[in-house]
Each structure stands twice: as structure tokens, then as C-alpha cells.
Motif scaffolding. Structure first.
Motif, PDB file in Angstrom:
ATOM      1  N   GLY A  68      51.951  20.686  40.279  1.00 20.62           N
ATOM      2  CA  GLY A  68      52.320  22.083  40.417  1.00 20.62           C
ATOM      3  C   GLY A  68      51.629  22.881  39.331  1.00 20.62           C
ATOM      4  N   VAL A  69      51.248  24.096  39.645  1.00 27.59           N
ATOM      5  CA  VAL A  69      50.551  24.934  38.669  1.00 27.59           C
ATOM      6  C   VAL A  69      51.119  26.349  38.687  1.00 27.59           C
ATOM      7  CG1 VAL A  69      48.377  23.660  38.764  1.00 27.59           C
ATOM      8  CG2 VAL A  69      48.749  25.570  40.342  1.00 27.59           C
ATOM      9  N   ALA A  70      51.064  26.973  37.519  1.00 22.15           N
ATOM     10  CA  ALA A  70      51.262  28.418  37.408  1.00 22.15           C
ATOM     11  C   ALA A  70      49.891  28.994  37.110  1.00 22.15           C
ATOM     12  CB  ALA A  70      52.248  28.752  36.303  1.00 22.15           C
ATOM     13  N   TYR A  71      49.542  30.082  37.761  1.00 17.67           N
ATOM     14  CA  TYR A  71      48.198  30.625  37.601  1.00 17.67           C
ATOM     15  C   TYR A  71      48.232  32.146  37.538  1.00 17.67           C
ATOM     16  CZ  TYR A  71      48.260  32.073  42.505  1.00 17.67           C
ATOM     17  OH  TYR A  71      48.601  32.685  43.700  1.00 17.67           O
ATOM     18  N   ALA A  72      47.208  32.696  36.934  1.00 13.64           N
ATOM     19  CA  ALA A  72      46.989  34.141  36.943  1.00 13.64           C
ATOM     20  C   ALA A  72      45.508  34.378  36.759  1.00 13.64           C
ATOM     21  CB  ALA A  72      47.780  34.837  35.847  1.00 13.64           C
ATOM     22  N   VAL A  73      44.978  35.327  37.507  1.00 16.95           N
ATOM     23  CA  VAL A  73      43.568  35.682  37.384  1.00 16.95           C
ATOM     24  C   VAL A  73      43.436  37.188  37.569  1.00 16.95           C
ATOM     25  CG1 VAL A  73      43.160  35.168  39.832  1.00 16.95           C
ATOM     26  CG2 VAL A  73      41.222  35.262  38.243  1.00 16.95           C
ATOM     27  N   ILE A  74      42.640  37.806  36.714  1.00 23.47           N
ATOM     28  CA  ILE A  74      42.407  39.248  36.757  1.00 23.47           C
ATOM     29  C   ILE A  74      40.902  39.491  36.732  1.00 23.47           C
ATOM     30  CG2 ILE A  74      42.916  41.477  35.693  1.00 23.47           C
ATOM     31  CD1 ILE A  74      45.105  39.943  34.035  1.00 23.47           C
ATOM     32  N   VAL A  75      40.426  40.287  37.663  1.00 22.48           N
ATOM     33  CA  VAL A  75      39.010  40.636  37.708  1.00 22.48           C
ATOM     34  C   VAL A  75      38.897  42.155  37.764  1.00 22.48           C
ATOM     35  CG1 VAL A  75      36.847  40.464  38.980  1.00 22.48           C
ATOM     36  CG2 VAL A  75      38.384  38.494  38.878  1.00 22.48           C
ATOM     37  N   CYS A  76      38.186  42.724  36.812  1.00 23.98           N
ATOM     38  CA  CYS A  76      37.911  44.161  36.803  1.00 23.98           C
ATOM     39  C   CYS A  76      36.408  44.340  36.943  1.00 23.98           C
ATOM     40  CB  CYS A  76      38.399  44.797  35.507  1.00 23.98           C
ATOM     41  SG  CYS A  76      40.191  44.668  35.268  1.00 23.98           S
ATOM     42  N   PHE A  77      35.986  45.061  37.964  1.00 19.68           N
ATOM     43  CA  PHE A  77      34.572  45.128  38.311  1.00 19.68           C
ATOM     44  C   PHE A  77      34.205  46.542  38.759  1.00 19.68           C
ATOM     45  CE2 PHE A  77      37.111  44.169  41.969  1.00 19.68           C
ATOM     46  CZ  PHE A  77      36.538  44.842  43.031  1.00 19.68           C
ATOM     47  N   ASP A  78      32.919  46.820  38.787  1.00 17.66           N
ATOM     48  CA  ASP A  78      32.431  48.093  39.312  1.00 17.66           C
ATOM     49  C   ASP A  78      32.436  48.017  40.832  1.00 17.66           C
ATOM     50  OD1 ASP A  78      31.970  49.267  36.823  1.00 17.66           O
ATOM     51  OD2 ASP A  78      30.020  48.292  36.645  1.00 17.66           O
ATOM     52  N   ASP A  79      33.326  48.782  41.446  1.00 18.12           N
ATOM     53  CA  ASP A  79      33.471  48.747  42.906  1.00 18.12           C
ATOM     54  C   ASP A  79      32.445  49.692  43.526  1.00 18.12           C
ATOM     55  OD1 ASP A  79      34.458  48.113  45.372  1.00 18.12           O
ATOM     56  OD2 ASP A  79      36.350  49.198  45.145  1.00 18.12           O
ATOM     57  N   LEU A  80      31.167  49.334  43.381  1.00 16.63           N
ATOM     58  CA  LEU A  80      30.076  50.209  43.805  1.00 16.63           C
ATOM     59  C   LEU A  80      29.734  50.058  45.286  1.00 16.63           C
ATOM     60  CD1 LEU A  80      27.715  49.735  40.730  1.00 16.63           C
ATOM     61  CD2 LEU A  80      29.389  51.554  41.132  1.00 16.63           C
ATOM     62  N   SER A  81      30.064  48.911  45.849  1.00 17.65           N
ATOM     63  CA  SER A  81      29.747  48.666  47.252  1.00 17.65           C
ATOM     64  C   SER A  81      30.668  47.590  47.785  1.00 17.65           C
ATOM     65  CB  SER A  81      28.277  48.213  47.402  1.00 17.65           C
ATOM     66  OG  SER A  81      28.110  46.911  46.848  1.00 17.65           O
ATOM     67  N   ILE A  82      30.644  47.407  49.093  1.00 17.33           N
ATOM     68  CA  ILE A  82      31.473  46.364  49.691  1.00 17.33           C
ATOM     69  C   ILE A  82      31.043  44.981  49.206  1.00 17.33           C
ATOM     70  CG2 ILE A  82      30.023  46.140  51.762  1.00 17.33           C
ATOM     71  CD1 ILE A  82      33.887  45.890  51.564  1.00 17.33           C
TER      72      ILE A  82
END
Length: 307
Positions: free
Chosen positions: A271-285
Motif C-alpha cells: 500500500g502506498v500514500a502518494y502526492a504529485v504536483i506539477v506546475c507548468f506553462d499551459d501554452l498549448s494542449i
């Protein structure tokens, strides 16, 4: 709350947050367990393209961090900020400070046209407990704002402190547009602390066993399984009792240039606890899809780890 400085060399090595050569994200591999090679490659590629990436995966049995990358960094987490709000609401339900059946009038709230379904319903009045379900299950912005208005932002901030979240903050409710006088983000947080919060919830250590169970039950209704959770193969609309005994609880956060997810995934092997955060330039699809694909890659390897 701003982004904290990088830990010192000694502290960093002890906590497992050191970056490897070439600036790549570090990780620890538990003995006999599978690695996260593909996830590392995908997240490293995002970081190389200019995105900010924070991730932590912890084995629930051993408590060991098996994947870590800049997990101490404070970043915008959007809808993940709903989780400490739900903890506060559940705590007040348990203590009797709030009546779960107390009614809230939609007419008295500022309209919000972003995510949610209450704005599309004919019912103009809902009970607080129903608003909690909507906030957890569909990321309903109007329901979340109603709960936040009822319990108060200072109270939620106090709860965050009591939970020991030193790198997290709920700054504001949801808004269609943010002006110069508004907080720049709904919420901030770190991957480390959100993974720890979810571990506390499933281990009945968040406030009390009853509060932990209630918040976990609400979050188990979450219908957004499109990011990390896409690898689970679960039915987004009915995954509380899975036929394959897969334990899964999660919450996602989405905003312009922000994709975040935290949760607990349990299978027969681990079993795992996880977290991931990604902040990016949303310039295109394509920029957006690159971030989504990295999160889905992580989901695949989490499934391999627990099964």
C-alpha cells in the motif's frame, strides 16, 4: 506562504530529497519492490522543460519513501485544498459544532461557473453534509465555497496547523476570475505533507478515527480518475467496493498550469500514500497532455508496486 528554500545538504540526504546527477529527481527503491524508472524519466522530462515538479510516494507498511523529488517545495495545489476543509467540516460534525443537516441557500453565495454540478441542479438548498459529498466527489466549486464560508477561512487555517501541515495553506475559495485584490491561488501545499495527510486519513490518525473515516468515505466518491488514478481501471462513478479488493482514495487539483493529485492506493502486495504536483506553462494542449501523461505513467508504476 512562499516556497521554502532547499534543505541543507545533511538534512536533504537524510530525508531523501537529494537530486541526482544532472538535476534528475531522486528516489529510494524498497528492497524487493519495483522501481519507478519510467515515472522518473517522465517527471524529469517535465522538469527539464521548465515545469515545477514535486512528488512523494511512501510505502504504508514500512513508512519508507520509495519515490521522492522536491517533496518539500510549496506549490499551488488548487482543489487539493478541499481536503483540510473537509477534515474541519467532519471534525465540527463530530463535535456537534455543526449540524450535518443544516441547510445552505445557494442564492446567498457568489456565483461560480467553474467545476461543479450544484449550479446545474434545480434544488436551491442543500444540507452541509450533501455539500461535503459534492465537494469531495465532483470538486464542486460552489459547494466548496459554501462550506468554506460556513466554517470560516481562519478556522480552516487553524485546522491545518493542528494537522501539522507547515507548508500548506488554504488561501481563498474558488473564483471565475482572480483580480489584483484576490489571493493568487485557492491553496498551496507540498507533496510530502499531502501524502502524509492521506496516510493519516486511512490510518485513522487525522483528528480522530471517526473524522478520518468520514473524510475517507467522502473522498472515496471522487469521480476524477483521469490523472494518476487512470491506471487503476476503476469505475469513476462506483469504485468504493472494488471486486479486485483495490483500496483507493484520492483527490485532484486543477487550475491553469496546475495538475495535482494525492491519495492512497492499496493492493495485495503493498500500500502506498502518494502526492504529485506539477506546475507548468499551459501554452498549448500538447503542454497539458505532457503533464497528464507523466501523471498517468506514475499511476501505472504505482499499480505495479501494489500488485
Amino acid at each position: 506562504m512562499g516556497t521554502s528554500p532547499e534543505p541543507t545538504r545533511g538534512t536533504e540526504a537524510r530525508r531523501g530529497t537529494r537530486r541526482g546527477e544532472g538535476g534528475k529527481l531522486s528516489r529510494r527503491k524498497a528492497p524487493g519492490k519495483r522501481s519507478f524508472k519510467s515515472s522518473l524519466a517522465a517527471l524529469d522530462a517535465l522538469a527539464a522543460s521548465g515545469a515545477q515538479v514535486s512528488v512523494r510516494v511512501t510505502d504504508l507498511d514500512s513508512g519508507e519513501a520509495v519515490l521522492v523529488g522536491d517533496d518539500y517545495v510549496t506549490l499551488p495545489v488548487a482543489g487539493l485544498g478541499v481536503v483540510p476543509l473537509l477534515v474541519e467540516v467532519a471534525a465540527q460534525f463530530e463535535s456537534g459544532e455543526l449540524d450535518p443537516l443544516e441547510l445552505v441557500e445557494r442564492e446567498g453565495l457568489e456565483p461560480v461557473d467553474i467545476a461543479g454540478i450544484w449550479q446545474h441542479l434545480k434544488a436551491p438548498t442543500l444540507a452541509l453534509v450533501d455539500l461535503a459529498v459534492l465537494a469531495a466527489a465532483s470538486g464542486d466549486a460552489l459547494a466548496t465555497n459554501a462550506l468554506l464560508h460556513r466554517v470560516g477561512l481562519p478556522t480552516v487555517r487553524a485546522r491545518i496547523e493542528k494537522l501539522g501541515l507547515t507548508r500548506a495553506a488554504v488561501m481563498d475559495g474558488f473564483r471565475d476570475r482572480r483580480g489584483p485584490d484576490d489571493a493568487p491561488h485557492v491553496a498551496l501545499g507540498s507533496a510530502r505533507e499531502y501524502s502524509e495527510l492521506f496516510a493519516a486519513l486511512v490510518n485513522s490518525k487525522a483528528v480522530s478515527a471517526g473524522v478520518s473515516a468520514q473524510v475517507s468515505e467522502w473522498l472515496s466518491l471522487n469521480q476524477d480518475l483521469s490523472l494518476v488514478a487512470s491506471a487503476t481501471g476503476l469505475d469513476p462513478f462506483a469504485h468504493f467496493n472494488d471486486a479486485h479488493e483495490l483500496l483507493f482514495v484520492n483527490k485532484t487539483g486543477r487550475d491553469s498550469g496546475v495538475r495535482a493529485e494525492a491519495g492512497v492506493l492499496g493492493g495485495p502486495r503493498a500500500g502506498v500514500a502518494y502526492a504529485v504536483i506539477v506546475c507548468f506553462d499551459d501554452l498549448s494542449i500538447s503542454h497539458r497532455l505532457r503533464a497528464h501523461e507523466a501523471l498517468r505513467t506514475l499511476g501505472v508504476e504505482l499499480m505495479e508496486y501494489v500488485f
